[in-house]
Enzyme design. Structure first.
Site, PDB file in Angstrom:
ATOM      1  N   GLU A 441       0.830  -1.226   0.000  1.00  0.00           N
ATOM      2  CA  GLU A 441       0.000   0.000   0.000  1.00  0.00           C
ATOM      3  C   GLU A 441       0.854   1.260   0.000  1.00  0.00           C
ATOM      4  OE1 GLU A 441      -3.188  -1.650  -0.830  1.00  0.00           O
ATOM      5  OE2 GLU A 441      -2.909   0.499  -0.742  1.00  0.00           O
TER       6      GLU A 441
HETATM    7  C1  LIG Z   1       2.535  -9.872   0.301  1.00  0.00           C
HETATM    8  C2  LIG Z   1       2.304  -8.774  -0.664  1.00  0.00           C
HETATM    9  C3  LIG Z   1       1.000  -8.428  -1.004  1.00  0.00           C
HETATM   10  C4  LIG Z   1       0.767  -7.425  -1.938  1.00  0.00           C
HETATM   11  N1  LIG Z   1      -0.521  -7.148  -2.345  1.00  0.00           N
HETATM   12  C5  LIG Z   1      -0.719  -6.326  -3.414  1.00  0.00           C
HETATM   13  C6  LIG Z   1      -2.015  -6.185  -4.014  1.00  0.00           C
HETATM   14  O1  LIG Z   1      -2.999  -6.775  -3.549  1.00  0.00           O
HETATM   15  N2  LIG Z   1      -2.144  -5.400  -5.116  1.00  0.00           N
HETATM   16  C7  LIG Z   1      -1.076  -4.743  -5.655  1.00  0.00           C
HETATM   17  O2  LIG Z   1      -1.257  -4.053  -6.660  1.00  0.00           O
HETATM   18  N3  LIG Z   1       0.162  -4.833  -5.114  1.00  0.00           N
HETATM   19  C8  LIG Z   1       0.360  -5.615  -4.008  1.00  0.00           C
HETATM   20  N4  LIG Z   1       1.609  -5.744  -3.472  1.00  0.00           N
HETATM   21  C9  LIG Z   1       2.713  -4.983  -4.043  1.00  0.00           C
HETATM   22  C10 LIG Z   1       3.204  -3.873  -3.120  1.00  0.00           C
HETATM   23  O3  LIG Z   1       2.262  -2.856  -3.031  1.00  0.00           O
HETATM   24  C11 LIG Z   1       4.580  -3.421  -3.656  1.00  0.00           C
HETATM   25  O4  LIG Z   1       5.495  -4.451  -3.330  1.00  0.00           O
HETATM   26  C12 LIG Z   1       5.015  -2.093  -3.066  1.00  0.00           C
HETATM   27  O5  LIG Z   1       4.209  -1.055  -3.551  1.00  0.00           O
HETATM   28  C13 LIG Z   1       6.479  -1.763  -3.391  1.00  0.00           C
HETATM   29  O6  LIG Z   1       6.778  -1.932  -4.743  1.00  0.00           O
HETATM   30  P1  LIG Z   1       8.042  -2.815  -5.155  1.00  0.00           P
HETATM   31  O7  LIG Z   1       7.940  -4.107  -4.437  1.00  0.00           O
HETATM   32  O8  LIG Z   1       8.142  -2.859  -6.628  1.00  0.00           O
HETATM   33  O9  LIG Z   1       9.285  -2.060  -4.553  1.00  0.00           O
HETATM   34  P2  LIG Z   1      10.101  -0.876  -5.276  1.00  0.00           P
HETATM   35  O10 LIG Z   1       9.155   0.141  -5.801  1.00  0.00           O
HETATM   36  O11 LIG Z   1      11.092  -1.468  -6.203  1.00  0.00           O
HETATM   37  O12 LIG Z   1      10.851  -0.242  -4.033  1.00  0.00           O
HETATM   38  C14 LIG Z   1      12.089  -0.741  -3.513  1.00  0.00           C
HETATM   39  C15 LIG Z   1      12.597   0.242  -2.451  1.00  0.00           C
HETATM   40  O13 LIG Z   1      12.864   1.517  -3.070  1.00  0.00           O
HETATM   41  C16 LIG Z   1      12.115   2.541  -2.442  1.00  0.00           C
HETATM   42  N5  LIG Z   1      11.644   3.488  -3.464  1.00  0.00           N
HETATM   43  C17 LIG Z   1      11.064   3.195  -4.655  1.00  0.00           C
HETATM   44  N6  LIG Z   1      10.758   4.327  -5.295  1.00  0.00           N
HETATM   45  C18 LIG Z   1      11.126   5.352  -4.520  1.00  0.00           C
HETATM   46  C19 LIG Z   1      11.054   6.779  -4.627  1.00  0.00           C
HETATM   47  N7  LIG Z   1      10.493   7.389  -5.667  1.00  0.00           N
HETATM   48  N8  LIG Z   1      11.553   7.527  -3.607  1.00  0.00           N
HETATM   49  C20 LIG Z   1      12.074   6.934  -2.516  1.00  0.00           C
HETATM   50  N9  LIG Z   1      12.170   5.596  -2.358  1.00  0.00           N
HETATM   51  C21 LIG Z   1      11.690   4.813  -3.343  1.00  0.00           C
HETATM   52  C22 LIG Z   1      10.955   1.839  -1.746  1.00  0.00           C
HETATM   53  O14 LIG Z   1      10.497   2.568  -0.607  1.00  0.00           O
HETATM   54  C23 LIG Z   1      11.573   0.494  -1.350  1.00  0.00           C
HETATM   55  O15 LIG Z   1      12.253   0.630  -0.126  1.00  0.00           O
HETATM   56  C24 LIG Z   1       1.858  -6.725  -2.505  1.00  0.00           C
HETATM   57  C25 LIG Z   1       3.172  -7.064  -2.135  1.00  0.00           C
HETATM   58  C26 LIG Z   1       3.393  -8.076  -1.253  1.00  0.00           C
HETATM   59  C27 LIG Z   1       4.815  -8.467  -0.942  1.00  0.00           C
END
Ligand SMILES: Cc1cc2nc3c(=O)[nH]c(=O)nc-3n(C[C@H](O)[C@H](O)[C@H](O)COP(=O)(O)OP(=O)(O)OC[C@H]3O[C@@H](n4cnc5c(N)ncnc54)[C@H](O)[C@@H]3O)c2cc1C
Length: 603
Positions: A441
């Site tokens: 989220e």
């Molecule tokens: C168990 C689980 C359930 C989930 N359920 C859903 C769901 O129902 N629907 C759905 O759509 N998604 C879902 N997600 C996805 C989840 O919302 C994403 O994993 C999350 O938004 C982070 O995206 P990412 O994993 O690609 O990390 P990334 O975006 O790659 O981030 C990696 C790191 O970089 C940091 N970062 C990235 N961009 C920036 C920025 N601009 N400025 C500063 N820091 C930054 C982040 O804070 C993080 O620490 C789920 C994930 C999990 C693991």
């Protein structure tokens, strides 16, 4: 393992003393939500959560979900039966529109119900939680025909909802998503693409799953402005709301993960064959705006998860501390073995957990009540004011309550000593379950950016200024409250002054945009701690006022005294370290720029 017990006394205290449930029930929209009715409802929901849902928590973690070769997914033992009982009892519909079969209660009451089921089983509670987000989106952006077709089944819980944003290259950067939507002659769209990490994307709890999917239409501009939102049901739905043919949505796999193992986290393929049939919801290219309705509600719900899992962890830790004997506590007779709860350090840990839980509950519930008032107060200017408060609080609630939930569940293991680290005990599950809440989220880093980038500048900074003044105004009441609350008063004043200084620094030209981003996370923590401290101070004042005239040694008196104790502990012992965040907030980006990851990585 200690049985879950709904913390109804504190919940009711918060509803009445801090969120003015009585005032909400005087609004025409909530006229039937009389406090006595709400009390009965919560008592029954507490029994349901404890007796029906809570027993599924540990088996859910141990067995997890299974995906079969045909793409179907089986949830852990007991999940289906508990969900059926939840739907039959109508728990999911309590806070929704009576026009679609809902109970019409405030979201504040829905939040209290969600706390109970989330404490009972965090993973299981995500199924109804995601449906609630889908309902909000459909209520706000669906056409009448869409609302008629989907809402009553979602409100009753017969169908569940999902949110489909994430793709392999589009996580925090939702604007990078690539799923495509092609228009068809009949007004529907063909959706093709792969979504990852979709919670409850496939399962066996309900007859249909209503996926809300972000995708790009042809010729859409790049980035967030080119995104549209689509309803893509697992089974197609005819004009009368009847289920028809299977849609082209396939669960390719489910993730093996650290916690919430009872929640299937799915890779979903839309359009393995011809393409999945979807219908546009809201305006084309305005999908992110529509999804934000779901996300803000979901962010509050995830903050609530931090509170809920912390409560479960605390109850278990307290139960253990009241049984386990080790060593001799100060003052205990020679040759005896004391309960660990008698050791000052264990008491400190337990009180830290309890005080943080109470502070989280006050923040989450006050945020929920702000949403109710922003939607249903008769006066437009009052609605506007509460809408701003809710917008300001949402990143705090999401990020601080989830960070704190992780801290509290870790302390829960600590109270158990070595057995806390052993899976059979069940204490470790709470920490593993809690860990995701600061990631999904919108990661907590993204929440901090939202706070400093979008929320502080609202109305030229005046929304934040009003909030700071609101906190400062309590000083007069605290000054009148006498010596018992003097410590709360002085620590809150000091923390408030630090928050003012930090806010002015961020708003001034002293901080370049990069400097502001560098301090965003510690700023969010300071801001949340001060707001929580203010709510705890209000709690102490309310308890003290009710204590006047009671001196009967009753359970009611002990309960009210405990509210003063936890508020004092929070403000006098947990809040002061937050003031120490000021240098991290105002240091700017230079120290971070001096960090050279490439050189370090090269060895
Ligand atoms: C168990 C689980 C359930 C989930 N359920 C859903 C769901 O129902 N629907 C759905 O759509 N998604 C879902 N997600 C996805 C989840 O919302 C994403 O994993 C999350 O938004 C982070 O995206 P990412 O994993 O690609 O990390 P990334 O975006 O790659 O981030 C990696 C790191 O970089 C940091 N970062 C990235 N961009 C920036 C920025 N601009 N400025 C500063 N820091 C930054 C982040 O804070 C993080 O620490 C789920 C994930 C999990 C693991």
């Amino acid at each position: 393992m200690t049985r879950y017990r709904a913390p109804l006394s504190d919940i009711e205290f918060v509803l009445h003393e801090l969120c003015d449930l009585e005032g909400l029930s005087r609004l025409e929209h909530f006229s039937h939500a009389e406090p006595a009715v709400v009390a009965d409802l919560l008592a029954e929901a507490g029994r349901f959560a404890a007796e029906v849902v809570a027993p599924t928590n540990q088996p859910g973690d141990q067995v997890g979900c299974v995906r079969h070769s045909d793409g179907s997914v089986t949830t852990p033992p007991g999940f289906k039966e508990a969900y059926r009982a939840y739907v039959d009892a109508g728990w999911g519909s309590v806070a929704f529109d009576p026009g679609y079969g809902g109970g019409g209660f405030p979201w504040l009451v829905g939040t209290a119900l969600a706390e109970l089921t989330s404490s009972a089983n965090l993973a299981w509670s995500m199924a109804p939680g995601l449906s609630h987000g889908a309902i909000h989106l459909l209520e706000r952006y669906g056409t009448e025909a869409q609302r008629d077709r989907y809402l009553s089944k979602l409100v009753s819980g017969e169908w569940t909802g999902t949110m489909n944003l994430t793709e392999p290259d589009a996580g925090s950067d939702v604007g990078a998503l690539r799923t495509r939507a092609i228009p068809r002659d009949d007004g529907t769209w063909l959706i093709t693409g792969t979504k990852i990490f979709i919670s409850f994307g496939e399962h066996d709890l309900a007859d249909n799953i209503v996926h809300l999917v972000l995708a790009r239409t042809p010729d859409a501009p790049p980035g967030p402005k080119g995104i549209s939102c689509f309803i893509v049901p697992k089974y197609l739905v005819d004009g009368d709301g009847n289920i028809g043919a299977r849609n082209d949505v396939t669960c390719l796999s489910i993730e093996h993960k650290l916690g919430i193992k009872g929640s299937p986290t799915c890779v979903l393929s839309f359009g393995e064959g011809e393409g999945a049939v979807g219908e546009l919801i809201g305006a084309e290219h305005r999908g992110l705006e529509a999804m934000f309705v779901m996300m803000n509600q979901a962010r509050l719900a995830v903050g609530l998860q931090g509170l809920a899992v912390a409560e479960r962890s605390y109850q278990q830790a307290l139960g253990y501390a009241l049984e386990r004997r080790q060593g001799r506590a100060p003052g205990a007779p020679a040759g005896t073995h004391s309960l660990i709860v008698e050791h000052p350090d264990v008491r400190r840990t337990l009180l830290t957990m309890q005080a943080q839980i109470e502070a989280m509950r006050r923040l989450v519930y006050w945020n929920a009540a702000a949403i109710d008032r922003s939607l249903h107060d008769p006066a437009p200017e009052v609605r506007e004011e509460w809408d701003e408060i809710a917008a300001l609080l949402t990143p705090l609630t999401k990020a601080w309550c989830t960070d704190t939930g992780i801290e509290v569940t870790s302390l829960g293991i600590q109270v158990h000593g070595g057995v806390g680290y052993i899976e059979e005990t069940g204490a470790a599950q709470h920490l593993r379950d809690a860990r995701i809440t600061s990631i999904y989220e919108g990661t907590n880093g993204i929440q901090a950016i939202d706070l400093v980038g979008r929320k502080l500048p609202m109305r030229g900074g005046a929304v934040m200024k009003d909030h700071l003044e609101r906190i400062a105004a309590l000083d007069v009441e605290l000054a009148d409250a006498g010596p018992e609350l003097a410590g709360i008063r002085s620590e809150l004043r000091e923390a408030h002054a630090a928050l003012v200084e930090a806010t002015l620094w961020l708003a001034s030209s002293a901080g370049s945009p990069t400097d502001v981003l560098a301090g965003a996370t510690p700023y969010l923590r300071l801001f949340a701690m001060v707001t929580a401290g203010w709510l705890m101070a209000r709690s102490a004042l309310a308890a003290q006022a009710r204590l006047d005239g009671i001196g009967d040694g009753s359970a009611g008196e002990a309960f009210l005294r405990s509210k003063v104790t936890t508020a004092r502990f929070f403000c006098e012992q947990l809040l002061p370290p937050a003031v120490g965040l000021l240098p991290s907030i105002t240091a700017g980006a230079a120290p971070l720029d001096a960090f050279d990851p490439e050189t370090l990585a090269a060895g």
